[in-house]
Write a protein that holds these residues in place. Structure first.
Motif, PDB file in Angstrom:
ATOM      1  N   GLU A  23      18.223   5.006   3.752  1.00  0.00           N
ATOM      2  CA  GLU A  23      17.918   6.043   4.766  1.00  0.00           C
ATOM      3  C   GLU A  23      16.542   6.663   4.535  1.00  0.00           C
ATOM      4  OE1 GLU A  23      21.107   8.840   5.099  1.00  0.00           O
ATOM      5  OE2 GLU A  23      22.652   7.294   5.176  1.00  0.00           O
ATOM      6  N   ILE A  24      15.570   5.795   4.304  1.00  0.00           N
ATOM      7  CA  ILE A  24      14.182   6.210   4.085  1.00  0.00           C
ATOM      8  C   ILE A  24      13.338   5.705   5.238  1.00  0.00           C
ATOM      9  CG2 ILE A  24      12.143   5.785   2.624  1.00  0.00           C
ATOM     10  CD1 ILE A  24      14.071   5.736   0.222  1.00  0.00           C
ATOM     11  N   ASN A  25      12.517   6.572   5.819  1.00  0.00           N
ATOM     12  CA  ASN A  25      11.731   6.137   6.977  1.00  0.00           C
ATOM     13  C   ASN A  25      10.224   6.224   6.756  1.00  0.00           C
ATOM     14  OD1 ASN A  25      11.565   8.982   7.171  1.00  0.00           O
ATOM     15  ND2 ASN A  25      11.062   8.814   9.347  1.00  0.00           N
ATOM     16  N   VAL A  26       9.798   6.530   5.527  1.00  0.00           N
ATOM     17  CA  VAL A  26       8.371   6.494   5.186  1.00  0.00           C
ATOM     18  C   VAL A  26       8.203   5.530   4.013  1.00  0.00           C
ATOM     19  CG1 VAL A  26       6.399   7.791   4.307  1.00  0.00           C
ATOM     20  CG2 VAL A  26       7.914   8.817   6.016  1.00  0.00           C
ATOM     21  N   ILE A  27       7.423   4.477   4.225  1.00  0.00           N
ATOM     22  CA  ILE A  27       7.279   3.419   3.222  1.00  0.00           C
ATOM     23  C   ILE A  27       5.806   3.193   2.924  1.00  0.00           C
ATOM     24  CG2 ILE A  27       7.651   0.962   2.738  1.00  0.00           C
ATOM     25  CD1 ILE A  27      10.102   1.097   4.593  1.00  0.00           C
ATOM     26  N   PHE A  28       5.490   3.105   1.643  1.00  0.00           N
ATOM     27  CA  PHE A  28       4.164   2.702   1.181  1.00  0.00           C
ATOM     28  C   PHE A  28       4.313   1.272   0.694  1.00  0.00           C
ATOM     29  CE2 PHE A  28       4.477   7.221   0.863  1.00  0.00           C
ATOM     30  CZ  PHE A  28       3.229   7.702   1.258  1.00  0.00           C
ATOM     31  N   GLY A  29       3.632   0.331   1.353  1.00  0.00           N
ATOM     32  CA  GLY A  29       3.855  -1.023   0.914  1.00  0.00           C
ATOM     33  C   GLY A  29       3.110  -2.091   1.671  1.00  0.00           C
ATOM     34  N   CYS A  30       3.331  -3.316   1.220  1.00  0.00           N
ATOM     35  CA  CYS A  30       2.721  -4.555   1.709  1.00  0.00           C
ATOM     36  C   CYS A  30       1.261  -4.625   1.264  1.00  0.00           C
ATOM     37  CB  CYS A  30       2.818  -4.693   3.216  1.00  0.00           C
ATOM     38  SG  CYS A  30       4.510  -4.663   3.844  1.00  0.00           S
ATOM     39  N   SER A  31       0.769  -5.850   1.122  1.00  0.00           N
ATOM     40  CA  SER A  31      -0.616  -6.056   0.738  1.00  0.00           C
ATOM     41  C   SER A  31      -1.250  -7.115   1.625  1.00  0.00           C
ATOM     42  CB  SER A  31      -0.716  -6.447  -0.740  1.00  0.00           C
ATOM     43  OG  SER A  31      -2.059  -6.575  -1.136  1.00  0.00           O
ATOM     44  N   ARG A  32      -0.687  -8.310   1.614  1.00  0.00           N
ATOM     45  CA  ARG A  32      -1.194  -9.341   2.500  1.00  0.00           C
ATOM     46  C   ARG A  32      -0.793  -9.060   3.952  1.00  0.00           C
ATOM     47  NH1 ARG A  32       0.772 -14.953   0.206  1.00  0.00           N
ATOM     48  NH2 ARG A  32       2.526 -13.728  -0.528  1.00  0.00           N
ATOM     49  N   SER A  33      -1.592  -9.561   4.877  1.00  0.00           N
ATOM     50  CA  SER A  33      -1.262  -9.398   6.297  1.00  0.00           C
ATOM     51  C   SER A  33       0.058 -10.069   6.640  1.00  0.00           C
ATOM     52  CB  SER A  33      -2.380  -9.978   7.171  1.00  0.00           C
ATOM     53  OG  SER A  33      -3.530  -9.168   7.108  1.00  0.00           O
ATOM     54  N   SER A  34       0.364 -11.168   5.973  1.00  0.00           N
ATOM     55  CA  SER A  34       1.622 -11.860   6.255  1.00  0.00           C
ATOM     56  C   SER A  34       2.826 -10.983   5.944  1.00  0.00           C
ATOM     57  CB  SER A  34       1.691 -13.159   5.454  1.00  0.00           C
ATOM     58  OG  SER A  34       1.474 -12.927   4.076  1.00  0.00           O
TER      59      SER A  34
ATOM     60  N   LEU B 281       6.709  -5.410  10.232  1.00  0.00           N
ATOM     61  CA  LEU B 281       6.340  -4.546  11.358  1.00  0.00           C
ATOM     62  C   LEU B 281       7.440  -4.419  12.414  1.00  0.00           C
ATOM     63  CD1 LEU B 281       4.362  -2.758  12.853  1.00  0.00           C
ATOM     64  CD2 LEU B 281       3.180  -4.814  13.670  1.00  0.00           C
ATOM     65  N   PRO B 282       8.112  -5.510  12.830  1.00  0.00           N
ATOM     66  CA  PRO B 282       9.172  -5.329  13.836  1.00  0.00           C
ATOM     67  C   PRO B 282      10.277  -4.374  13.395  1.00  0.00           C
ATOM     68  CG  PRO B 282       8.563  -7.645  13.661  1.00  0.00           C
ATOM     69  CD  PRO B 282       7.885  -6.936  12.526  1.00  0.00           C
ATOM     70  N   LEU B 283      10.658  -4.440  12.119  1.00  0.00           N
ATOM     71  CA  LEU B 283      11.682  -3.526  11.607  1.00  0.00           C
ATOM     72  C   LEU B 283      11.177  -2.088  11.584  1.00  0.00           C
ATOM     73  CD1 LEU B 283      13.247  -5.425   8.570  1.00  0.00           C
ATOM     74  CD2 LEU B 283      14.478  -4.553  10.564  1.00  0.00           C
ATOM     75  N   ILE B 284       9.935  -1.901  11.139  1.00  0.00           N
ATOM     76  CA  ILE B 284       9.348  -0.564  11.082  1.00  0.00           C
ATOM     77  C   ILE B 284       9.329   0.059  12.475  1.00  0.00           C
ATOM     78  CG2 ILE B 284       7.195   0.698  10.661  1.00  0.00           C
ATOM     79  CD1 ILE B 284       8.491  -0.068   8.065  1.00  0.00           C
ATOM     80  N   GLU B 285       8.913  -0.702  13.457  1.00  0.00           N
ATOM     81  CA  GLU B 285       8.837  -0.166  14.825  1.00  0.00           C
ATOM     82  C   GLU B 285      10.228   0.051  15.417  1.00  0.00           C
ATOM     83  OE1 GLU B 285       4.482  -1.706  16.351  1.00  0.00           O
ATOM     84  OE2 GLU B 285       6.235  -2.922  16.873  1.00  0.00           O
ATOM     85  N   ARG B 286      11.160  -0.866  15.164  1.00  0.00           N
ATOM     86  CA  ARG B 286      12.513  -0.740  15.725  1.00  0.00           C
ATOM     87  C   ARG B 286      13.197   0.524  15.222  1.00  0.00           C
ATOM     88  NH1 ARG B 286      15.400  -5.508  13.826  1.00  0.00           N
ATOM     89  NH2 ARG B 286      13.749  -6.537  15.011  1.00  0.00           N
ATOM     90  N   HIS B 287      12.921   0.896  13.967  1.00  0.00           N
ATOM     91  CA  HIS B 287      13.557   2.085  13.382  1.00  0.00           C
ATOM     92  C   HIS B 287      12.668   3.323  13.494  1.00  0.00           C
ATOM     93  CE1 HIS B 287      17.131   0.161  11.507  1.00  0.00           C
ATOM     94  NE2 HIS B 287      16.361  -0.912  11.545  1.00  0.00           N
ATOM     95  N   ASN B 288      11.555   3.189  14.195  1.00  0.00           N
ATOM     96  CA  ASN B 288      10.601   4.295  14.358  1.00  0.00           C
ATOM     97  C   ASN B 288      10.234   4.908  13.008  1.00  0.00           C
ATOM     98  OD1 ASN B 288       8.869   5.861  15.893  1.00  0.00           O
ATOM     99  ND2 ASN B 288      10.383   7.490  16.178  1.00  0.00           N
ATOM    100  N   ALA B 289      10.013   4.056  12.047  1.00  0.00           N
ATOM    101  CA  ALA B 289       9.614   4.484  10.706  1.00  0.00           C
ATOM    102  C   ALA B 289       8.085   4.484  10.604  1.00  0.00           C
ATOM    103  CB  ALA B 289      10.229   3.565   9.661  1.00  0.00           C
ATOM    104  N   LEU B 290       7.571   4.812   9.413  1.00  0.00           N
ATOM    105  CA  LEU B 290       6.126   4.879   9.214  1.00  0.00           C
ATOM    106  C   LEU B 290       5.754   4.103   7.957  1.00  0.00           C
ATOM    107  CD1 LEU B 290       3.449   6.070  10.242  1.00  0.00           C
ATOM    108  CD2 LEU B 290       3.838   8.032   8.742  1.00  0.00           C
ATOM    109  N   LEU B 291       4.889   3.086   8.133  1.00  0.00           N
ATOM    110  CA  LEU B 291       4.380   2.305   7.021  1.00  0.00           C
ATOM    111  C   LEU B 291       2.954   2.732   6.709  1.00  0.00           C
ATOM    112  CD1 LEU B 291       4.581  -0.186   5.060  1.00  0.00           C
ATOM    113  CD2 LEU B 291       3.585  -1.541   6.933  1.00  0.00           C
ATOM    114  N   TRP B 292       2.676   3.005   5.436  1.00  0.00           N
ATOM    115  CA  TRP B 292       1.320   3.280   4.957  1.00  0.00           C
ATOM    116  C   TRP B 292       0.803   2.010   4.307  1.00  0.00           C
ATOM    117  CZ3 TRP B 292      -1.159   8.197   5.101  1.00  0.00           C
ATOM    118  CH2 TRP B 292      -0.391   9.216   5.684  1.00  0.00           C
ATOM    119  N   TYR B 293      -0.276   1.471   4.861  1.00  0.00           N
ATOM    120  CA  TYR B 293      -0.799   0.165   4.455  1.00  0.00           C
ATOM    121  C   TYR B 293      -2.211   0.343   3.922  1.00  0.00           C
ATOM    122  CZ  TYR B 293      -2.159  -4.765   4.842  1.00  0.00           C
ATOM    123  OH  TYR B 293      -2.590  -6.045   4.585  1.00  0.00           O
TER     124      TYR B 293
END
Length: 383
Positions: A81-92, A98-110
């Protein structure tokens, strides 16, 4: 940094997710992301947290696999139940989640620099885009090293797009691409030797490398063995920084060139403080653009969270457009038009001690242009 396995309530603290690979092809550089993130969280919490509540991280290791990034993103969003994520490095990996982040209206810091040509209201992009590193590197090389470029990269989206941009810029300004070669991300020594033999035969003025991970480190280690002299034919990169240079052997990297927005050799008060905190926590491991921006984006987040008073995605994004941070690389802020970060471009030449002499830097933060609507050579042509 602890793993919390159950949902955290608002009165306990601010739950956030951490999703960097500590192993796999990019385990070295993503570990730097992880350490920079951990340092910022510990620093913020030691100062009382945000609005008197600590940041409470849940961290997982995707091991460099796109399917693991997807699975663990789902775990963070649904089970933890976390909606703010710091993560990913490569574009792949970013594109995988990204689809999961957008579907759950979460926020990814890249925080990785990347090839641009993307926007999502659910991502804060704090790494450099091509108008903050590639364009300046091309200008510097054309003016100072020559016009004949050899391009070599790993076979995935970031190297291919970065090489496409480099080709466009070089050819538009009178240069020549003598060859463009792609290797598997885990390319072995024999594959690298074949490319190095091709470079020796072609005798370009410069090699632009978008190899990553162990294959990139091996490429640098083998370079001199193939009769290639960095003083005559340097490798230019957007990613080869201090920690990987330490692992390669700094003397093997002397004379090679990197374009980045941060180098450990920068002289300012914020960087001095960052380095002191880093050394106290991690010993003699050097800082780099990989660790610095991971550190800085957590501080941007903390300022936005203090302003928003909520982990709601919309409120956080609105708040981050209104805050700034005096980072170790200089002042940074998020552009409200595209959720990317204004950054100061720099070009460094590696020294025998593994640090960089900064031979050029911008006059200040450059507005991010992720869609590269203009090359901007007139503005960034180096004198």
């Amino acid at each position: 940094m602890p793993n919390t396995k159950t949902a955290v309530t608002k009165d306990q603290g601010w739950p956030i997710g951490i999703l960097y690979s500590r192993s796999g092809a990019t385990g070295v550089t993503e570990s730097e992301h992880f350490f920079g993130t951990a340092l910022a969280i510990e620093e913020i919490n030691a100062l009382g947290g945000v609005l008197n509540l600590p940041l409470i991280p849940t961290a997982y290791d995707p091991k460099g696999a796109a399917e693991e990034y997807r699975r663990l993103t789902g775990k963070l969003l649904i089970e933890d139940e976390i909606n703010v994520i710091f993560g990913c490095s490569r574009s792949s990996s970013r594109k995988a989640v990204l689809p999961l982040i957008e579907r759950h209206n979460a926020l990814l810091w890249y925080c990785s620099f990347y090839e641009g040509f993307e926007y999502s209201p659910n991502i804060i992009y704090t790494g450099a885009v091509p108008n903050q590193n590639s364009i300046q590197l091309a200008a510097y090389l054309l003016q100072n090293k020559g016009t004949r470029f050899f391009l070599v990269g790993a076979d995935y989206i970031y190297p291919r797009e970065s090489n496409r941009i480099m080709r466009d810029v070089v050819e538009q300004y009178g240069g020549e691409i003598v060859d463009e070669v792609y290797l598997p991300i885990d390319a072995g020594v024999e594959q690298l030797k074949d490319v190095l033999n091709e470079i020796r035969e072609a005798q370009p003025d410069v090699v632009f490398s978008t190899l990553v991970g162990q294959s990139a480190r091996s490429f640098y280690q083998l370079y001199g063995e193939h009769g290639l002299d960095p003083k005559k034919i340097p490798i230019a990169s957007l990613s080869m920084t201090e920690e990987e240079i330490r692992l390669i052997g700094p003397q093997l990297c002397e004379g090679h060139i990197t374009a980045a927005t941060y180098f450990g050799s920068l002289r300012n008060d914020s960087n001095q403080r960052f380095i002191e905190l880093w050394r106290t926590r991690f010993g003699d491991r050097p800082t780099s653009t990989w660790s610095e921006m991971a550190y800085s984006q957590v501080h941007l987040f903390a300022r936005a969270l203090e302003r928003a008073g909520s982990l709601d995605r919309r409120k956080l994004v609105d708040a981050v457009h209104k805050v700034k941070f005096a980072s170790p690389e200089g002042p940074i802020a998020i552009d409200a038009e595209n959720n990317h970060c204004a950054l100061t471009p720099r070009i460094g030449i590696c020294r025998s001690d593994g640090q960089f002499d900064v031979v050029w830097e911008g006059s200040g933060p450059v507005k991010p242009d992720p869609y590269l609507s203009t090359f901007g050579f007139s503005e960034f042509w180096l004198r």
